[in-house]
Design a protein around this motif. Structure first.
Motif, PDB file in Angstrom:
ATOM      1  N   ARG A 110      42.301  47.055  37.061  1.00  0.00           N
ATOM      2  CA  ARG A 110      41.896  47.456  35.721  1.00  0.00           C
ATOM      3  C   ARG A 110      41.157  46.303  35.069  1.00  0.00           C
ATOM      4  NH1 ARG A 110      45.271  45.034  31.886  1.00  0.00           N
ATOM      5  NH2 ARG A 110      47.163  44.106  32.770  1.00  0.00           N
ATOM      6  N   PRO A 111      40.172  46.585  34.204  1.00  0.00           N
ATOM      7  CA  PRO A 111      39.482  45.511  33.486  1.00  0.00           C
ATOM      8  C   PRO A 111      40.385  44.927  32.406  1.00  0.00           C
ATOM      9  CG  PRO A 111      38.685  47.648  32.757  1.00  0.00           C
ATOM     10  CD  PRO A 111      39.623  47.912  33.907  1.00  0.00           C
ATOM     11  N   ALA A 166      37.804  37.395  38.807  1.00  0.00           N
ATOM     12  CA  ALA A 166      36.584  37.410  37.998  1.00  0.00           C
ATOM     13  C   ALA A 166      35.424  37.972  38.809  1.00  0.00           C
ATOM     14  CB  ALA A 166      36.256  35.992  37.520  1.00  0.00           C
ATOM     15  N   ASP A 167      34.403  38.459  38.095  1.00  0.00           N
ATOM     16  CA  ASP A 167      33.230  39.004  38.782  1.00  0.00           C
ATOM     17  C   ASP A 167      32.236  37.920  39.173  1.00  0.00           C
ATOM     18  OD1 ASP A 167      32.201  38.335  36.272  1.00  0.00           O
ATOM     19  OD2 ASP A 167      30.992  40.166  36.116  1.00  0.00           O
ATOM     20  N   ARG A 168      32.548  36.663  38.836  1.00  0.00           N
ATOM     21  CA  ARG A 168      31.737  35.500  39.200  1.00  0.00           C
ATOM     22  C   ARG A 168      32.642  34.273  39.138  1.00  0.00           C
ATOM     23  NH1 ARG A 168      27.818  36.539  34.366  1.00  0.00           N
ATOM     24  NH2 ARG A 168      28.573  38.620  34.909  1.00  0.00           N
ATOM     25  N   ARG A 169      32.159  33.131  39.578  1.00  0.00           N
ATOM     26  CA  ARG A 169      32.972  31.913  39.510  1.00  0.00           C
ATOM     27  C   ARG A 169      33.091  31.454  38.063  1.00  0.00           C
ATOM     28  NH1 ARG A 169      29.739  30.386  44.731  1.00  0.00           N
ATOM     29  NH2 ARG A 169      31.166  31.286  46.270  1.00  0.00           N
ATOM     30  N   GLU A 203      29.800  35.855  29.668  1.00  0.00           N
ATOM     31  CA  GLU A 203      29.614  37.169  30.283  1.00  0.00           C
ATOM     32  C   GLU A 203      30.561  37.428  31.455  1.00  0.00           C
ATOM     33  OE1 GLU A 203      27.540  39.668  29.242  1.00  0.00           O
ATOM     34  OE2 GLU A 203      27.426  38.335  27.505  1.00  0.00           O
ATOM     35  N   THR A 204      31.440  36.503  31.755  1.00  0.00           N
ATOM     36  CA  THR A 204      32.367  36.695  32.869  1.00  0.00           C
ATOM     37  C   THR A 204      33.310  37.857  32.580  1.00  0.00           C
ATOM     38  OG1 THR A 204      32.305  34.319  33.328  1.00  0.00           O
ATOM     39  CG2 THR A 204      34.098  35.582  34.321  1.00  0.00           C
ATOM     40  N   LYS A 205      33.439  38.746  33.557  1.00  0.00           N
ATOM     41  CA  LYS A 205      34.348  39.883  33.442  1.00  0.00           C
ATOM     42  C   LYS A 205      35.589  39.600  34.296  1.00  0.00           C
ATOM     43  CE  LYS A 205      31.350  42.416  31.107  1.00  0.00           C
ATOM     44  NZ  LYS A 205      30.202  41.466  31.134  1.00  0.00           N
TER      45      LYS A 205
END
Length: 346
Positions: free
Chosen positions: A223-224, A177-180, A238-240
């Motif tokens: 890859r996303p 993830a791009d954040r926790r 908003e977590t990616k």
């Protein structure tokens, strides 16, 4: 969390069509040389496969390989063909229903391949010391979308490090993830089962690798991910999320940054199926015959592992020139979804 995972993969999912996200699927381009190996695997084993990437690194002939969280055994049977009759592949999984599928088709694959070089163990990847496997005994360890499902990721990496030989490699795909990830998302059984709830923030993964003896993780590809369920998408906010493949090497001397010692390598073009160019990681694609500057860590990853016979090496560690140009501390994943192919060090 173990009970959630056992229920989801053992009872809730009957095939990959039941998945609600794109986390546990594999749209990556399958190289021609691997398609034939996958085509020889029984359809029922493939149908019960939930991995998120390809975990078949180069140069496996004769190797001893361990698959963490092997599930129905698709990757085990693919790897069995790559290591050949002189190699061995061991799969370990805690989900009895999945292992039953793998075991049911063991004789079938032995007949197709002409040899039986696999075995399966029921157990927990956090408790590899209880598996009966000897330390320093594997050339390569793989896992496919499994680390995120573990409630004790430190124990998994520590166990993998113990089982690898010096110069061995942990090559695996997983979700980051791009954040926790929020507590709400972590507690959702479907999000957890679909490999999102337990996904690590990418920078926390780098710290995790460092404290367990892998100071320089190398991103191979990413890859996303897309969520197919509106309720789940609302819950993660908003977590990616990204599916990413990393390679970690067990080497006694690796630095925490890419340091410049004026070294370079030349790829000989001798790795099977890659005569013109060898893609080592996302930032290193070695063209045959070309002199490519590399950092000290990259030099060691090639010189002190199974890749050594396929390269010429220039320089040593006698003089230090500072940080290798181009190294940074930003998110490693390609936000546009593309693949980078530069020759600079990461």
């Amino acid at each position: 969390m173990h009970d959630i995972v056992k229920d989801y993969y053992g009872k809730q999912l009957r095939s990959s069509d039941d998945l609600k996200t794109s986390a546990c699927c594999d749209p990556s381009h399958v190289p021609h040389w691997l398609k034939s190996a996958l085509a020889r695997i029984h359809p029922e084993v493939v149908r019960r496969y939930y991995g998120c990437g390809l975990v078949c690194p180069a140069l496996l002939e004769g190797a001893r390989v361990l698959d963490l969280g092997c599930g129905s055994g698709r990757d085990v049977y693919a790897l069995a063909q790559l290591v050949g009759e002189t190699g061995e592949v061991v799969g370990i999984d805690m989900t009895r229903e999945q292992l039953a599928v793998a075991e049911a088709y063991r004789d079938h694959h032995a007949d197709v391949f002409g040899f039986d070089n696999v075995r399966f163990i029921e157990g927990y990847i956090e408790r590899l010391d209880e598996s009966g496997l000897e330390g320093d005994s594997f050339d390569v360890i793989v896992s496919n979308c499994v680390l995120n499902l573990s409630p004790d990721k430190d124990a998994v990496l520590a166990g993998a490090h113990r089982l690898l030989k010096d110069g061995g490699e942990f090559y695996f795909s997983d979700v980051y993830a791009d954040r926790r990830v929020s507590d709400e998302a972590r507690q959702d059984p479907v999000l957890y089962g679909e490999c999102l709830g337990g996904a690590l923030y990418w920078n926390d993964f780098l710290r995790l690798a460092l404290r367990n003896g892998f100071p320089d993780p190398r991103l191979v590809e990413d890859r996303p991910l897309d969520l197919r369920d509106d309720r789940l998408a609302e819950r993660v906010g908003e977590t990616k999320f990204y599916s990413a493949t990393y390679r970690l090497f067990k080497l006694a001397v690796l630095e925490t940054a890419c340091e410049d010692y004026g070294q370079a390598v030349i790829y000989r073009g001798t790795i099977p199926h890659q005569p013109h160019r060898f893609a080592f990681d996302k930032h290193h694609a070695f063209e045959t015959g070309r002199v490519v500057p590399v950092c000290g860590n990259s030099s060691r990853m090639l010189r002190e592992t199974r890749f050594a016979p396929h390269f010429e090496f220039i320089g040593d560690f006698s003089r230090h020139y500072g940080l290798f140009e181009g190294c940074g501390e930003t998110i490693p994943f390609d936000l546009s979804g593309g693949i980078l192919h530069s020759q600079s060090c990461c």
